[in-house]
Design a protein around this motif. Structure first.
Motif, short mmCIF file in Angstrom:
data_model
loop_
_atom_site.label_atom_id
_atom_site.label_comp_id
_atom_site.label_asym_id
_atom_site.label_seq_id
_atom_site.Cartn_x
_atom_site.Cartn_y
_atom_site.Cartn_z
N SER A 75 27.32 -79.20 -13.06
CA SER A 75 28.26 -79.49 -14.13
C SER A 75 27.53 -80.26 -15.23
CB SER A 75 29.44 -80.31 -13.60
OG SER A 75 29.02 -81.64 -13.32
N THR A 95 26.82 -72.87 -13.46
CA THR A 95 27.77 -73.70 -14.21
C THR A 95 28.96 -72.83 -14.61
OG1 THR A 95 25.99 -75.09 -15.10
CG2 THR A 95 28.11 -75.18 -16.23
N ARG A 97 32.19 -71.74 -16.85
CA ARG A 97 32.72 -71.83 -18.21
C ARG A 97 34.01 -71.03 -18.27
NH1 ARG A 97 28.66 -70.80 -22.84
NH2 ARG A 97 28.72 -68.63 -22.12
N GLU A 108 31.04 -77.35 -20.41
CA GLU A 108 30.00 -78.21 -19.86
C GLU A 108 28.62 -77.56 -19.87
OE1 GLU A 108 31.34 -81.20 -16.62
OE2 GLU A 108 32.02 -79.23 -15.93
N THR A 109 28.54 -76.32 -20.27
CA THR A 109 27.27 -75.60 -20.11
C THR A 109 26.12 -76.18 -20.95
OG1 THR A 109 27.92 -73.92 -21.76
CG2 THR A 109 28.43 -73.47 -19.46
N ALA A 112 24.84 -79.17 -18.97
CA ALA A 112 24.27 -78.69 -17.71
C ALA A 112 22.92 -78.01 -17.94
CB ALA A 112 25.25 -77.73 -17.03
N HIS A 123 19.09 -71.43 -14.42
CA HIS A 123 20.47 -71.74 -14.78
C HIS A 123 21.24 -70.48 -15.12
CE1 HIS A 123 23.42 -74.08 -17.55
NE2 HIS A 123 23.82 -74.14 -16.29
N ILE A 125 25.28 -69.11 -16.09
CA ILE A 125 26.65 -69.47 -16.47
C ILE A 125 27.61 -68.42 -15.92
CG2 ILE A 125 28.23 -69.82 -18.41
CD1 ILE A 125 25.72 -70.73 -20.00
#
Length: 352
Positions: A75, A95, A97, A108-109, A112, A123, A125
């Motif tokens: 997060s 993360t 979204r 929050e991306t 993060a 990473h 999303i």
């Protein structure tokens, strides 16, 4: 339906509305849809300082990632950021979204992504829509034997994504707020009994349902001299409810829930003076400052779920157990609780 069954149904509904889970493990439908609750009797590692927390989180995450089959939910907050420091380079970090067409909601991306870059993580999303939530809710309700939390579906969606990518475990930062004093609203004062009942109860049953029941047993168990200690209370009931949410979401998603914070316990009295002066979750903040020197800890926010937008046009439950117009003054999260409760009742009675 006989009077006894009707009474049990009212008690089941009321308990969920007040505590957001069926804390006794019983319900009016337990023969066909038994409620699943987490046993809190597992061993926990005592923690006094940020250094203690770093030591135990590092060990737990090293163990969880040793086979290369664990991903992390990352997060924009400090709880998962601390854990991210112990993930092997190149590990997958997801993360969430949430998407509402034409509306800017909490995202929050970007934060993060900064943590992921700092820690060398891969990473990804995961965008989540209302249709995604609806598509998975019934499986979660059937598995849990109860209505579900407003974040449960998105955790499950992430768990499914992780499983599809070959992971068998998903590491999440749940319980850090509860254990280490992050729930500052619930710790803001020395609560009188009645004050805390009104502050903690998610939806007062008499506001939304006919034949409402006020089950105050959990509150009475923590009453001392007319007061309730917020930290003590939430470390039983909120902790169990939250663990049930994450465990069920990961189970339906086909992976194991790994909650390193949940395996720890604050081995000292909570420092209310520090929390009430703004130094919330001070043990976790200490760990964050050690691991991210020079970084500013972002403002704490709950896991984003745009329920105010998603539930804006919902007219409310149609079943006769509910009062007409009962959702008029409710928040999006409260509306979701009624939405999920009605869905649960329909599933339990074979109507869907």
């Amino acid at each position: 339906m006989n009077q006894e069954t009707t009474s049990q149904k009212s008690l089941t509904m009321s308990r969920y509305l007040m505590y957001r889970y069926l804390y006794t493990g019983h319900s009016a439908y337990e023969k066909s849809l038994p409620p699943q609750i987490v046993d809190l009797g597992f061993d926990r590692i005592p923690v006094k300082t940020g250094a203690d927390l770093i030591t135990t989180l590092k060990k737990q995450i090293e163990d969880a990632t040793s086979d290369g089959k664990a991903a992390i939910a990352l997060s924009g907050g400090i709880d998962s950021a601390v854990m991210a420091k112990f993930m092997p380079k190149g590990s997958k970090a997801y993360t969430f979204r949430c998407v509402v067409p034409g509306v800017q909601v909490t995202d929050e991306t970007p934060q993060a992504a900064k943590y992921a870059a700092e820690c060398g993580l891969d990473h990804e999303i995961i965008e989540i829509t209302w249709n995604d939530i609806v598509s998975i809710q019934d499986d979660l309700i059937r598995s849990k034997g109860a209505p579900i939390h407003s974040i449960e579906a998105q955790i499950c969606i992430a768990a499914k994504r992780a499983g599809k990518a070959g992971f068998t475990k998903l590491i999440l930062g749940e319980n850090a707020d509860i254990i280490y004093g992050g729930m500052d609203g619930l710790l803001a004062k020395d609560w009188l009994f009645g004050e805390f009942v009104e502050r903690y109860s998610y939806v007062m049953p008499h506001r939304v349902m006919r034949n409402a029941v006020m089950d105050l047993a959990p509150y009475y168990a923590f009453e001392k001299n007319g007061h309730i200690d917020g930290h003590d209370f939430i470390n039983t009931y909120f902790r169990q409810e939250a663990l049930g949410t994450y465990t069920n979401a990961c189970k339906v998603g086909g992976v194991d829930f790994i909650g390193p914070y949940s395996r720890t316990v604050l081995d000292a009295p909570i420092d209310y003076d520090r929390i009430r002066s703004g130094d919330t979750k001070y043990v976790v903040r200490e760990a964050f400052k050690t691991l991210y020197p020079g970084w500013e800890a972002p403002k704490k926010i709950p896991m984003p779920r745009p329920m105010n937008e998603w539930m804006k046009d919902w007219e409310g439950p149609q079943r006769p157990e509910f009062l007409p117009g009962c959702v008029e003054l409710l928040s999006g999260d409260q509306k979701w609780m009624l939405y999920s409760l009605e869905r649960y009742l329909n599933i339990a009675e074979g109507l869907v």
